[in-house]
Scaffold this motif. Structure first.
Motif, PDB file in Angstrom:
ATOM      1  N   UNK A  88     -61.545 -43.637  -4.805  1.00 27.73           N
ATOM      2  CA  UNK A  88     -62.393 -43.981  -6.017  1.00 27.73           C
ATOM      3  C   UNK A  88     -63.120 -42.870  -6.379  1.00 27.73           C
ATOM      4  N   UNK A  89     -63.744 -42.845  -7.579  1.00 31.18           N
ATOM      5  CA  UNK A  89     -64.877 -42.012  -8.105  1.00 31.18           C
ATOM      6  C   UNK A  89     -65.645 -42.555  -8.949  1.00 31.18           C
ATOM      7  N   UNK A  90     -66.964 -42.135  -9.271  1.00 22.04           N
ATOM      8  CA  UNK A  90     -67.781 -42.902  -9.798  1.00 22.04           C
ATOM      9  C   UNK A  90     -68.647 -41.716 -10.748  1.00 22.04           C
TER      10      UNK A  90
ATOM     11  N   UNK B 270     -66.541 -45.934 -13.535  1.00 21.07           N
ATOM     12  CA  UNK B 270     -65.942 -45.543 -12.313  1.00 21.07           C
ATOM     13  C   UNK B 270     -64.282 -45.788 -12.527  1.00 21.07           C
ATOM     14  N   UNK B 271     -63.676 -45.093 -11.406  1.00 19.65           N
ATOM     15  CA  UNK B 271     -62.298 -45.185 -11.501  1.00 19.65           C
ATOM     16  C   UNK B 271     -61.759 -45.251 -10.123  1.00 19.65           C
ATOM     17  N   UNK B 272     -60.698 -45.913  -9.903  1.00 21.19           N
ATOM     18  CA  UNK B 272     -60.171 -45.897  -8.505  1.00 21.19           C
ATOM     19  C   UNK B 272     -58.683 -46.123  -8.564  1.00 21.19           C
TER      20      UNK B 272
END
Lengths: 327, 327
Positions: free
Chosen positions: A198-200, A211-213
């Motif tokens: 993930x990334x936020x 956010x993305x995952x």
């Protein structure tokens, strides 16, 4: 025999749920509770609710109630659902069930100790179109083995540190408010992921502005999703496999069409439009569970609500997003 | 004055490029080279190419040539582009420029040592619609600050260990063949990412059957993309920001419409359809660069091709995908 509902809270969700309860012949919106009597009265006038309580304690003490819908912010779910369970009511609690997995555990323990029904209000799971999706994907297997679920959800909420969505004390952030939907969507279709990356992007207040995952399952499925408080990427979803793809067009959960494209080029499209806000389906399910004497929903079970929060806890830990209550 | 092109390789890409070169009045497809004379002759007959060479060495020794298009698999780019550069030709090399960043460095060194033009054939960057996208996003800023790029690319290629796409020896896998497009798209719009998180599903042959990643930029943009050899999720792209979203509909790179939806609800849609396969735009750019005496493209510079491969190397390292040549 009518089921008597009480709504705890008078915010936006409370309004939408109150409207939808009117659509169910066996549901009676009997009581509403607010911290302020004036707000309870206004809400009561708007929705013709006979019992208006000026505190949550007074609401849950109302002997007429069968089930309480907890419609306060995430940060208050543990406190308010506990209050209602301990007063002897069934509880439908807004999503996510609590602020984190530890709080969810306490809530689930309380429900079991009191032998009371408890369910997370993951209303999208009860939409008629979800029956079609499950049937097409899992029974008819029109896509073959699903390789990918992609979903996005976003709002364009101007950055405002005082707004609930940006306030850590209220459990703000894109994940808990919006991301919970695609996360629960993936769980509904494929269960808990085997690996999560993930990334936020954080807001100045410390919550996740977006956010993305990517969820990865050992059988080869990936579920990728995005949630944003600052941009709306289309609010669509796609499921794809070697035999085709299934696409929920913009606002599919509001009854907009789903499109099926088979790999041979054949296409089909259908919609399951409905009147109202969509909360009537989960409310009808809760009443069916109560009629059957269940303390848990087979569609949105407590272990799954707990697992959802474990996943969201892990995501927030990666991003360094913690709420003051967790310090 | 016509530019004389030679095509090194006679595969699918070579056919598409040969068709498109015919659309350019100043381009002359002068020579083709294959490992087998018969294949060179067949290709020559099909596309009316006067010089047909039965080896790559013979092709690059052809004094009539100005530029060589290297159209062999990724695993051979270093060898074949080096051959053409050392023979004194400008080179347009299929994407990715090489199998990995180390190979790209060697190739770039060779081009600079020989003062020859070299460019990665990232043809989608030269499509007319990309001018619109850059203008709308970066100059007119119709979306505001971009929060999200989302892109997906997929084919439904039946699993076949002997197929190029699944063969590690040929640099197979979804990333190098398909993922390179969304990776280059993100680089084109936002540059190299500050943080990358990713996930892949490997085929039995060890290459990535599908992969997904989220690029994060310190200014708050995220780019999420998916590439699959087994499923086609729609081949769309979306750019979204607080002021709206821009959506490339299915096969937008083939001239299908782009749609702009502003946050106030206003919509616009346009397309840049074209004849041919789309390779004529990069070929025209190469010829313009040569006319201007450039050894590098300002649109697809070598440092960027190198950076793309560094990012793809890092992704493969995370997934444990290595090619035998890298052992």
């Amino acid at each position: 025999m009518a089921v008597n509902w009480g709504i705890l809270g008078t915010g936006n969700i409370a309004h939408l749920v109150a409207e939808d309860l009117r659509r169910l012949p066996n549901a009676e919106l009997t009581a509403v509770g607010s911290r302020a009597q004036a707000r309870a009265d206004t809400f009561g006038d708007t929705f013709d609710v006979p019992h208006r309580h000026g505190s949550y304690e007074a609401l849950v003490a109302d002997p007429a109630l069968d089930v309480v819908h907890v419609a306060t912010p995430h940060s208050a779910h543990l406190e308010h659902a506990t209050l209602a369970l301990e007063a002897g009511h069934a509880v439908l609690c807004e999503k996510p069930l609590a602020l984190n997995a530890a709080q969810a555990e306490r809530l689930i323990d309380t429900a079991r100790r009191h032998d009371q029904f408890l369910m997370e209000a993951m209303w999208t799971r009860f939409l008629p179109v979800m029956d079609d999706v499950h049937r097409l994907v899992h029974e008819e297997r029109v896509l073959g083995d699903v390789h990918l679920l992609r979903a996005d959800i976003g709002v364009t909420q101007p950055v405002d540190p005082t707004h609930r969505l940006f306030d850590p004390a209220l459990g703000g952030g894109a994940l808990l408010d919006l991301g919970v939907y695609p996360v629960a969507f993936a769980f509904d279709l494929f269960g808990a992921p085997d690996t999560v990356t993930s990334s936020a992007v954080l807001a100045d207040t410390g919550v996740d502005a977006q956010c993305a995952a990517v969820f990865r399952y050992d059988d080869g499925t990936q579920a990728m999703w995005h949630a944003s408080l600052g941009a709306d990427a289309g609010r669509t979803c796609v499921l794809a496999g070697p035999e085709g793809r299934l696409r929920g067009t913009r606002a599919w959960w509001k009854g907009a069409p789903f499109e099926l494209t088979r790999s041979d080029g054949a296409t089909a499209s259908w919609a399951r439009p409905y009147e109202g806000n969509g909360y009537q389906f989960e409310a009808a399910h809760v009443m069916a569970c109560l009629r059957e004497g269940r303390t848990e929903s087979p569609v949105m079970p407590l272990n799954e609500s707990h697992a959802l929060l474990r996943t969201m806890d892990a995501l927030r830990a990666e991003w360094g997003v913690a709420y003051p209550q967790e310090a």
